[in-house]
Design a protein around this motif. Sequence first.
Motif, PDB file in Angstrom:
ATOM      1  N   THR A 111       0.833  -1.404  -0.351  1.00  0.00           N
ATOM      2  CA  THR A 111       0.118   0.386   0.658  1.00  0.00           C
ATOM      3  C   THR A 111       0.693   1.510  -0.115  1.00  0.00           C
ATOM      4  OG1 THR A 111      -0.594  -0.724   2.042  1.00  0.00           O
ATOM      5  CG2 THR A 111      -2.153  -1.514   1.094  1.00  0.00           C
ATOM      6  N   VAL A 112       0.194   2.527  -0.543  1.00  0.00           N
ATOM      7  CA  VAL A 112       0.550   3.851  -0.513  1.00  0.00           C
ATOM      8  C   VAL A 112       0.396   4.432   0.420  1.00  0.00           C
ATOM      9  CG1 VAL A 112       2.058   5.654  -1.368  1.00  0.00           C
ATOM     10  CG2 VAL A 112       2.242   3.098  -2.451  1.00  0.00           C
ATOM     11  N   GLU A 113       0.437   5.235   1.072  1.00  0.00           N
ATOM     12  CA  GLU A 113      -0.381   6.265   1.607  1.00  0.00           C
ATOM     13  C   GLU A 113      -0.119   7.201   1.172  1.00  0.00           C
ATOM     14  OE1 GLU A 113      -1.992   5.083   4.709  1.00  0.00           O
ATOM     15  OE2 GLU A 113      -1.642   3.272   3.770  1.00  0.00           O
ATOM     16  N   PHE A 114      -0.941   8.414   1.283  1.00  0.00           N
ATOM     17  CA  PHE A 114      -0.762   9.900   0.816  1.00  0.00           C
ATOM     18  C   PHE A 114      -1.887  10.632   1.256  1.00  0.00           C
ATOM     19  CE2 PHE A 114      -3.607   7.011  -1.555  1.00  0.00           C
ATOM     20  CZ  PHE A 114      -4.812   8.328  -2.170  1.00  0.00           C
ATOM     21  N   ARG A 115      -1.743  11.839   0.830  1.00  0.00           N
ATOM     22  CA  ARG A 115      -2.522  13.168   1.232  1.00  0.00           C
ATOM     23  C   ARG A 115      -2.696  13.992   0.175  1.00  0.00           C
ATOM     24  NH1 ARG A 115      -3.498  16.774   5.695  1.00  0.00           N
ATOM     25  NH2 ARG A 115      -2.142  15.234   6.999  1.00  0.00           N
ATOM     26  N   VAL A 116      -3.754  13.868  -0.233  1.00  0.00           N
ATOM     27  CA  VAL A 116      -4.659  15.086  -1.522  1.00  0.00           C
ATOM     28  C   VAL A 116      -4.816  15.847  -1.024  1.00  0.00           C
ATOM     29  CG1 VAL A 116      -7.114  16.016  -1.824  1.00  0.00           C
ATOM     30  CG2 VAL A 116      -6.823  13.428  -0.680  1.00  0.00           C
TER      31      VAL A 116
END
Length: 403
Positions: A111-116
């Motif tokens: 998985t890759v976590e990100f911020r919009v």
Amino acid sequence: MSDHNSSPRAVADPAIDIADLYVFPSPTQPGRLVLVMTVFPNARPGALFSDAASYRFRIRSVIGPAGGRGSQFELGPDEYDVTCTFAAPATTDAAGNAGQEGTCALPNGTTVEFRVNDEQIAEAPDARVFAGLRMDPLFLDGTGYVRTLATRRLAFQEHGINTADGWNVLSIVVELDVAAMFGRAPGTLFAVAGETVTTGPFPIRLERFGRVFVKNQLLGEYGVDPVNRDLDLRELYNEEDPFELAPDYLGAYRARLNANLAVLDSIDGKIDWPLLPDGTHPLTELFLGDYQVVDVAKPYSEDSYLEIERALLQGREHTTCGGRSLNDDAADSSLTFVVTGGNGPGISDGVDQATVRASDRFPYLAAPNPDAVAVGRALVPSKLADQLAFLEAAFAAATAGRK
């Protein structure tokens, strides 16, 4: 429109309304595949993704094109899906602006976590992800396109007007290393569709998208369908699995495509797709398989939309990566394909590029337009005559708003 505002459900909740899908090899990094989904047509600053929906790229291997007119692609059973989900918005600064976190689940289980809207791209060893507001890469003379369909004659100007000029959308951009993510696949051809579904243990499909213009135009009401003349099929069609249509409404979709595609073929005054002996249009089964086909082993091409499909129907080897790039004039390619069959000059709507061309660097889409005109949200009608009136009124309102 390509797929903007194409169903009542999408208009009611624009965050789940898929506007477009783009699939192409990386322009600068061989061996990587780029997936782009745009949602929330005419988005304004502050627009965010739904925390009650999953945004999925559905991917399957293409294992058996048979060749010859009327053929379909044969797909393998294994899927290599990419699913992005979003947390509920949270206040992030003293001004009360909302931010949003997201997670992208990849085919290899990571998985890759990100911020919009974070310009610092989220990266993993074999993938990178961006999600946020960007300028809509769609370009077409929508009014001229629908006028052509409604009047059954080519109605484009030499210099058309881009209906999507200056619009913004929410975008999800995922770039994957092909070997790491699809290493067990039997070949290099893949079918890709986009969909939004409800989260939870029993997901319900809300929207889906494969090729351009299928819902709003090819499944629109031209008044020639002998089976379901006045039925709006788009919401039913959205609920279907893009790779496995259920039998319940298959006859309705097939009847609508057979009738509408025959009308489109006649627009230039000649027949390039003669019907099969049973009355089926040669393109019906192809469009029922509503997904884009890309060859991950071919280099990036800016203008290769539908080339693999054309090769299938002609019984020849394809020569490009297929799929659809952000700068690909898919409107012209699509209309030329169904109207002329490639026999004679191509059809142009007079609009050759977006407001700002996409770049060759991740996340590819142009930065959002800070001066985008607010556009009202309404369902694109299913009937062609109503679509034309709708677009003419929308264009007039947008023009007035720019003055």
